[in-house]
Motif scaffolding. Structure first.
Motif, PDB file in Angstrom:
ATOM      1  N   THR A   5       0.877  -1.163   0.000  1.00 17.92           N
ATOM      2  CA  THR A   5       0.000   0.000   0.000  1.00 17.92           C
ATOM      3  C   THR A   5       0.918   1.217   0.000  1.00 17.92           C
ATOM      4  OG1 THR A   5      -0.233  -0.076   2.395  1.00 17.92           O
ATOM      5  CG2 THR A   5      -1.943  -1.105   1.108  1.00 17.92           C
ATOM      6  N   LEU A   6       0.444   2.289   0.452  1.00 22.06           N
ATOM      7  CA  LEU A   6       1.207   3.504   0.259  1.00 22.06           C
ATOM      8  C   LEU A   6       2.335   3.614   1.278  1.00 22.06           C
ATOM      9  CD1 LEU A   6       1.253   5.935  -1.484  1.00 22.06           C
ATOM     10  CD2 LEU A   6      -0.156   7.085   0.199  1.00 22.06           C
ATOM     11  N   ASP A  88      -7.068   7.952   6.917  1.00 19.71           N
ATOM     12  CA  ASP A  88      -5.990   7.763   5.948  1.00 19.71           C
ATOM     13  C   ASP A  88      -6.517   7.657   4.530  1.00 19.71           C
ATOM     14  OD1 ASP A  88      -3.432   5.149   5.579  1.00 19.71           O
ATOM     15  OD2 ASP A  88      -3.639   7.150   4.692  1.00 19.71           O
ATOM     16  N   SER A  89      -6.371   8.730   3.753  1.00 21.25           N
ATOM     17  CA  SER A  89      -6.826   8.687   2.360  1.00 21.25           C
ATOM     18  C   SER A  89      -5.834   7.951   1.464  1.00 21.25           C
ATOM     19  CB  SER A  89      -7.044  10.117   1.831  1.00 21.25           C
ATOM     20  OG  SER A  89      -5.807  10.808   1.734  1.00 21.25           O
ATOM     21  N   GLY A  90      -4.747   7.448   2.046  1.00 17.34           N
ATOM     22  CA  GLY A  90      -3.729   6.752   1.266  1.00 17.34           C
ATOM     23  C   GLY A  90      -3.733   5.242   1.431  1.00 17.34           C
ATOM     24  N   SER A  91      -4.747   4.698   2.100  1.00 16.07           N
ATOM     25  CA  SER A  91      -4.873   3.249   2.188  1.00 16.07           C
ATOM     26  C   SER A  91      -6.353   2.927   2.250  1.00 16.07           C
ATOM     27  CB  SER A  91      -4.148   2.693   3.419  1.00 16.07           C
ATOM     28  OG  SER A  91      -4.805   3.066   4.617  1.00 16.07           O
ATOM     29  N   ALA A  92      -6.691   1.635   2.220  1.00 15.28           N
ATOM     30  CA  ALA A  92      -8.105   1.275   2.099  1.00 15.28           C
ATOM     31  C   ALA A  92      -8.499   0.142   3.036  1.00 15.28           C
ATOM     32  CB  ALA A  92      -8.436   0.914   0.653  1.00 15.28           C
ATOM     33  N   ASP A  93      -7.809   0.028   4.152  1.00 22.48           N
ATOM     34  CA  ASP A  93      -8.195  -0.983   5.133  1.00 22.48           C
ATOM     35  C   ASP A  93      -8.536  -0.324   6.462  1.00 22.48           C
ATOM     36  OD1 ASP A  93      -5.947  -2.724   3.376  1.00 22.48           O
ATOM     37  OD2 ASP A  93      -7.771  -3.799   3.957  1.00 22.48           O
TER      38      ASP A  93
END
Lengths: 126, 276
Positions: A5-6, A88-93
């Motif tokens: 991820t990021l 966190d707009s930089g990951s999706a969990d």
């Protein structure tokens, strides 16, 4: 090279010793140097709570240290309890610590060395 | 705060492991279902994770976990984010999430995340720009039209920026970091980090959608090297790093404190506006 991820870089300079903090909690201005309120928040790793949101469907974002991260409070479980999550707009969990995370040594979640983990499908590595 | 069967009667463990690796650490755990409430909006039996192993940097008393709101194509757990789930449930009309990140030094503490729309009271509607998401993996990434320092164009064309509330700094390729800091009086390089005067008044602007978004100079002075000298030398809020491609930036909180930031999964667009 991108990780799966990021690459987040949340920098908490825990090693910074407490500096003298003088002065009132006035808003700082550009050119004035590092503000006392930032200095205090950094050295103590303070979480500064947000004011109540001004619109519906909203959560306040508490400020971690000197603007290091932004944290909202959601409810999970039955009965519902408050959990603080870094937004966190930089990951999706979405995740929080597991109960058994606590029980291993009776304190907060144990740290570990990086586990070798094989996620079912690596889709994001370059 | 921890979640599990002892503290929650609605907790269900799917027994499926997950692992998320971030830039500074990772978490391992199990995918579970439990009731979630976000801003008063319920998501009963929502699928998410509980972590049984976390690296050091996540052992903190400042937060219990992380809520990722990029697009779920990025999800390691392979499940919808709360934003997407709320839209699917009809609790919000669109999978939109919007941010005002508050600057501690302003002493307003008015940081806010809004689900399903934008908070009109936080930004000037005349300044709203809508940007195409140029990222194909699920990050939120926009093209930067131009970069300037105190109004002078630095001629960094063709850059893009991933907009990431979960990253503190503004991270750019080394050559760009050098170019930027050349334009900041008193700035110096130390390998991949830079230092500059804590009293800097240089304003760096990133242009998106034809509009300049200026970074408050205070955001460039991230932390003093000597805490007893707050007007001395500071670590720069801009550091060098390889995010992905050679022209790819990672715009974290140093930039995002300076704009109202909204994302829309359905439209695959990003909106930025000047804060009021």
């Amino acid at each position: 090279m991108r990780v799966s991820t990021l690459s987040h870089i949340i920098i908490l300079t825990h090693d910074v010793p407490s500096g003298k903090v003088s002065g009132k909690n006035a808003a700082s201005t550009a050119g004035g140097g590092f503000s006392p309120v930032d200095a205090q928040a950094l050295s103590s790793d303070t979480l500064t709570p947000a004011e109540t949101p001004t619109t519906s469907n909203s959560l306040g974002l508490d400020i971690e240290a000197n603007d290091v991260g932004y944290i909202a409070t959601v409810q999970m479980g039955t009965p519902p309890r408050d959990f603080k999550v870094l937004m966190d707009s930089g990951s999706a969990d979405l995740w929080v610590g597991a109960e058994k995370c606590q029980s291993v040594d009776g304190s907060s979640c144990v740290s570990s060395s990086l586990d070798s983990c094989s996620p079912p499908q690596l889709t994001h590595l370059h | 705060m921890f979640l599990g069967p002892q503290s929650s009667s609605s907790f269900v463990d799917t027994q499926t492991p997950f692992n998320v690796t971030y830039g500074l650490g990772s978490v391992n755990g199990s995918i579970i279902k439990d009731d979630l409430v976000v801003a008063g909006l319920p998501l009963p039996g929502h699928t998410f994770g509980v972590a049984s192993k976390e690296t050091d940097n996540f052992v903190t008393n400042q937060f219990d976990g992380i809520m990722g709101v990029a697009q779920s194509s990025l999800s390691e757990q392979r499940t919808l984010t709360p934003v997407e789930s709320l839209a699917e449930a009809g609790s919000i009309k669109d999978a939109i999430v919007s941010f005002k990140l508050s600057r501690l030094a302003d002493q307003t503490n008015d940081g806010e995340v809004t689900f399903g729309g934008l908070d009109q009271s936080k930004f000037d509607p005349n300044t709203l720009v809508t940007l195409q998401n140029v990222n194909k993996e699920g990050f939120w990434e926009a093209a930067i039209d131009a970069v300037s320092a105190n109004g002078t164009n630095l001629n960094l064309a063709g850059r893009t920026a991933i907009l990431d509330t979960g990253t503190t700094l503004l991270i750019v390729p080394l050559a760009d970091a050098q170019a930027i800091h050349k334009a900041i009086p008193g700035a110096q390089q130390d390998k991949n980090t830079f230092v500059l005067p804590c009293t800097t008044t240089t304003s760096l602007a990133l242009k998106f959608g034809g509009r300049d978004f200026s970074i408050d100079p205070r955001d460039l002075a991230f932390a003093p090297l000597d805490p007893n000298n707050p007007t001395g030398t500071c670590v720069s809020g801009i550091s060098a790093g390889n995010v992905g491609g050679p022209n790819e930036w990672l715009a974290g909180d140093v930039f995002l404190k300076n704009a109202y930031f909204s994302t829309n999964v359905g439209a695959n667009t990003i909106q930025l506006a000047q804060l009021t």
